[in-house]
Design a protein around this motif. Structure first.
Motif, PDB file in Angstrom:
ATOM      1  N   VAL A   1       9.616   4.858   4.091  1.00 18.45           N
ATOM      2  CA  VAL A   1       8.970   6.156   4.299  1.00 18.45           C
ATOM      3  C   VAL A   1       9.838   7.244   3.679  1.00 18.45           C
ATOM      4  O   VAL A   1      11.039   7.310   3.940  1.00 18.45           O
ATOM      5  N   SER A   2       9.220   8.093   2.862  1.00 25.10           N
ATOM      6  CA  SER A   2       9.929   9.181   2.190  1.00 25.10           C
ATOM      7  C   SER A   2       9.474  10.530   2.731  1.00 25.10           C
ATOM      8  O   SER A   2       8.306  10.896   2.592  1.00 25.10           O
ATOM      9  N   TYR A   3      10.412  11.258   3.347  1.00 23.89           N
ATOM     10  CA  TYR A   3      10.105  12.603   3.829  1.00 23.89           C
ATOM     11  C   TYR A   3       9.889  13.540   2.642  1.00 23.89           C
ATOM     12  O   TYR A   3       8.984  14.368   2.645  1.00 23.89           O
ATOM     13  N   GLU A   4      10.712  13.383   1.623  1.00 27.00           N
ATOM     14  CA  GLU A   4      10.638  14.245   0.441  1.00 27.00           C
ATOM     15  C   GLU A   4       9.263  14.181  -0.228  1.00 27.00           C
ATOM     16  O   GLU A   4       8.695  15.198  -0.612  1.00 27.00           O
ATOM     17  N   HIS A   5       8.720  12.964  -0.352  1.00 23.59           N
ATOM     18  CA  HIS A   5       7.420  12.787  -1.015  1.00 23.59           C
ATOM     19  C   HIS A   5       6.251  12.735  -0.029  1.00 23.59           C
ATOM     20  O   HIS A   5       5.101  12.681  -0.449  1.00 23.59           O
TER      21      HIS A   5
ATOM     22  N   ASP B   1       0.827  -1.193   0.000  1.00 23.96           N
ATOM     23  CA  ASP B   1       0.000   0.000   0.000  1.00 23.96           C
ATOM     24  C   ASP B   1       0.865   1.248   0.000  1.00 23.96           C
ATOM     25  O   ASP B   1       1.927   1.291   0.632  1.00 23.96           O
ATOM     26  N   LEU B   2       0.391   2.256  -0.715  1.00 24.88           N
ATOM     27  CA  LEU B   2       1.026   3.568  -0.727  1.00 24.88           C
ATOM     28  C   LEU B   2       0.158   4.505   0.099  1.00 24.88           C
ATOM     29  O   LEU B   2      -1.041   4.651  -0.177  1.00 24.88           O
ATOM     30  N   LEU B   3       0.762   5.088   1.125  1.00 22.26           N
ATOM     31  CA  LEU B   3       0.049   6.009   2.008  1.00 22.26           C
ATOM     32  C   LEU B   3       0.599   7.421   1.854  1.00 22.26           C
ATOM     33  O   LEU B   3       1.818   7.604   1.772  1.00 22.26           O
ATOM     34  N   ASP B   4      -0.293   8.403   1.816  1.00 23.39           N
ATOM     35  CA  ASP B   4       0.104   9.806   1.878  1.00 23.39           C
ATOM     36  C   ASP B   4       0.185  10.216   3.343  1.00 23.39           C
ATOM     37  O   ASP B   4      -0.715   9.887   4.122  1.00 23.39           O
ATOM     38  N   LEU B   5       1.231  10.944   3.686  1.00 22.36           N
ATOM     39  CA  LEU B   5       1.439  11.421   5.062  1.00 22.36           C
ATOM     40  C   LEU B   5       1.722  12.922   5.018  1.00 22.36           C
ATOM     41  O   LEU B   5       2.857  13.367   5.197  1.00 22.36           O
ATOM     42  N   PRO B   6       0.697  13.735   4.780  1.00 18.32           N
ATOM     43  CA  PRO B   6       0.920  15.163   4.552  1.00 18.32           C
ATOM     44  C   PRO B   6       1.431  15.935   5.762  1.00 18.32           C
ATOM     45  O   PRO B   6       1.986  17.023   5.602  1.00 18.32           O
ATOM     46  N   THR B   7       1.301  15.391   6.967  1.00 10.99           N
ATOM     47  CA  THR B   7       1.716  16.133   8.161  1.00 10.99           C
ATOM     48  C   THR B   7       3.164  15.874   8.571  1.00 10.99           C
ATOM     49  O   THR B   7       3.613  16.416   9.580  1.00 10.99           O
ATOM     50  N   MET B   8       3.892  15.064   7.806  1.00 13.12           N
ATOM     51  CA  MET B   8       5.314  14.870   8.121  1.00 13.12           C
ATOM     52  C   MET B   8       6.047  16.157   7.769  1.00 13.12           C
ATOM     53  O   MET B   8       6.066  16.560   6.616  1.00 13.12           O
ATOM     54  N   ASN B   9       6.643  16.820   8.780  1.00 13.88           N
ATOM     55  CA  ASN B   9       7.272  18.105   8.515  1.00 13.88           C
ATOM     56  C   ASN B   9       8.678  18.252   9.104  1.00 13.88           C
ATOM     57  O   ASN B   9       9.167  19.361   9.249  1.00 13.88           O
ATOM     58  N   CYS B  10       9.294  17.126   9.454  1.00  9.75           N
ATOM     59  CA  CYS B  10      10.664  17.200   9.959  1.00  9.75           C
ATOM     60  C   CYS B  10      11.425  15.940   9.530  1.00  9.75           C
ATOM     61  O   CYS B  10      10.826  14.948   9.148  1.00  9.75           O
ATOM     62  N   ALA B  11      12.729  16.020   9.624  1.00 13.34           N
ATOM     63  CA  ALA B  11      13.574  14.905   9.189  1.00 13.34           C
ATOM     64  C   ALA B  11      13.411  13.661  10.059  1.00 13.34           C
ATOM     65  O   ALA B  11      13.668  12.546   9.615  1.00 13.34           O
ATOM     66  N   MET B  12      12.960  13.831  11.305  1.00 11.94           N
ATOM     67  CA  MET B  12      12.761  12.692  12.202  1.00 11.94           C
ATOM     68  C   MET B  12      11.418  11.991  11.977  1.00 11.94           C
ATOM     69  O   MET B  12      11.229  10.862  12.407  1.00 11.94           O
TER      70      MET B  12
ATOM     71  N   PRO C   1       9.906  10.531   9.402  1.00 16.15           N
ATOM     72  CA  PRO C   1       9.885   9.209   8.762  1.00 16.15           C
ATOM     73  C   PRO C   1      10.338   8.076   9.688  1.00 16.15           C
ATOM     74  O   PRO C   1       9.836   6.953   9.590  1.00 16.15           O
ATOM     75  N   ILE C   2      11.245   8.373  10.599  1.00 15.99           N
ATOM     76  CA  ILE C   2      11.717   7.346  11.533  1.00 15.99           C
ATOM     77  C   ILE C   2      10.571   6.931  12.458  1.00 15.99           C
ATOM     78  O   ILE C   2      10.333   5.744  12.679  1.00 15.99           O
ATOM     79  N   THR C   3       9.844   7.915  12.967  1.00 13.04           N
ATOM     80  CA  THR C   3       8.707   7.639  13.850  1.00 13.04           C
ATOM     81  C   THR C   3       7.625   6.861  13.118  1.00 13.04           C
ATOM     82  O   THR C   3       7.078   5.890  13.643  1.00 13.04           O
ATOM     83  N   VAL C   4       7.314   7.277  11.894  1.00 15.44           N
ATOM     84  CA  VAL C   4       6.280   6.607  11.095  1.00 15.44           C
ATOM     85  C   VAL C   4       6.690   5.171  10.788  1.00 15.44           C
ATOM     86  O   VAL C   4       5.889   4.237  10.922  1.00 15.44           O
ATOM     87  N   LYS C   5       7.943   4.977  10.391  1.00 17.46           N
ATOM     88  CA  LYS C   5       8.423   3.634  10.063  1.00 17.46           C
ATOM     89  C   LYS C   5       8.340   2.710  11.269  1.00 17.46           C
ATOM     90  O   LYS C   5       7.887   1.565  11.160  1.00 17.46           O
ATOM     91  N   LYS C   6       8.738   3.202  12.443  1.00 15.61           N
ATOM     92  CA  LYS C   6       8.660   2.390  13.658  1.00 15.61           C
ATOM     93  C   LYS C   6       7.208   2.003  13.950  1.00 15.61           C
ATOM     94  O   LYS C   6       6.931   0.865  14.322  1.00 15.61           O
ATOM     95  N   ALA C   7       6.303   2.958  13.799  1.00 14.72           N
ATOM     96  CA  ALA C   7       4.886   2.681  14.056  1.00 14.72           C
ATOM     97  C   ALA C   7       4.349   1.623  13.091  1.00 14.72           C
ATOM     98  O   ALA C   7       3.619   0.708  13.493  1.00 14.72           O
ATOM     99  N   LEU C   8       4.714   1.725  11.831  1.00 20.87           N
ATOM    100  CA  LEU C   8       4.230   0.766  10.833  1.00 20.87           C
ATOM    101  C   LEU C   8       4.827  -0.618  11.055  1.00 20.87           C
ATOM    102  O   LEU C   8       4.140  -1.627  10.918  1.00 20.87           O
ATOM    103  N   LYS C   9       6.104  -0.677  11.407  1.00 24.86           N
ATOM    104  CA  LYS C   9       6.765  -1.970  11.613  1.00 24.86           C
ATOM    105  C   LYS C   9       6.223  -2.710  12.833  1.00 24.86           C
ATOM    106  O   LYS C   9       6.364  -3.921  12.929  1.00 24.86           O
ATOM    107  N   ARG C  10       5.593  -1.990  13.763  1.00 21.67           N
ATOM    108  CA  ARG C  10       5.003  -2.633  14.938  1.00 21.67           C
ATOM    109  C   ARG C  10       3.664  -3.308  14.625  1.00 21.67           C
ATOM    110  O   ARG C  10       3.163  -4.085  15.442  1.00 21.67           O
ATOM    111  N   VAL C  11       3.093  -3.022  13.471  1.00 21.33           N
ATOM    112  CA  VAL C  11       1.817  -3.633  13.098  1.00 21.33           C
ATOM    113  C   VAL C  11       2.067  -5.083  12.694  1.00 21.33           C
ATOM    114  O   VAL C  11       2.957  -5.365  11.875  1.00 21.33           O
ATOM    115  N   ASP C  12       1.314  -6.017  13.285  1.00 23.93           N
ATOM    116  CA  ASP C  12       1.457  -7.432  12.942  1.00 23.93           C
ATOM    117  C   ASP C  12       1.276  -7.632  11.446  1.00 23.93           C
ATOM    118  O   ASP C  12       0.317  -7.120  10.854  1.00 23.93           O
ATOM    119  N   GLY C  13       2.200  -8.376  10.843  1.00 23.15           N
ATOM    120  CA  GLY C  13       2.097  -8.709   9.426  1.00 23.15           C
ATOM    121  C   GLY C  13       2.876  -7.805   8.499  1.00 23.15           C
ATOM    122  O   GLY C  13       3.038  -8.118   7.324  1.00 23.15           O
TER     123      GLY C  13
END
Length: 86
Positions: free
Chosen positions: A46-50, A15-26, A28-40
């Motif tokens: 995660v791309s900060y640029e896009h 799945d491709l998700l839009d994350l319009p509220t990402m506004n700092c270099a850190m 993507p790290i927080t988002v990636k950790k949250a996604l990796k904790r989801v079972d499966g």
């Protein structure tokens, strides 16, 4: 149970998700950790640029709704842009 996603697996989605509220270099790290904790979830890129994330997961264990919930709970609302096979 660990995800079994690979290029030949029929139970995997990407799945491709839009994350319009990402506004700092850190962010993507927080988002990636949250996604990796989801079972499966097998992989989360995660791309900060896009301001987007591509998540590969075993669709028998999770769904786009659970991915969106995970990013939202981490402080970053997201929307599903595209779904498909890896």
């Amino acid at each position: 149970r660990d995800p079994i996603c690979d290029w030949s697996s029929d139970v995997c989605s990407s799945d491709l998700l839009d994350l319009p509220t990402m506004n700092c270099a850190m962010c993507p790290i927080t988002v990636k950790k949250a996604l990796k904790r989801v079972d499966g979830v097998a992989k989360a890129e995660v791309s900060y640029e896009h301001k987007q994330a591509v998540v590969t997961f075993e669709d028998t264990q999770t769904s786009a709704e659970k991915l969106i919930e995970a990013t939202t709970n981490a402080g970053y609302s997201s929307t599903l842009v595209e779904t498909g096979k890896p």
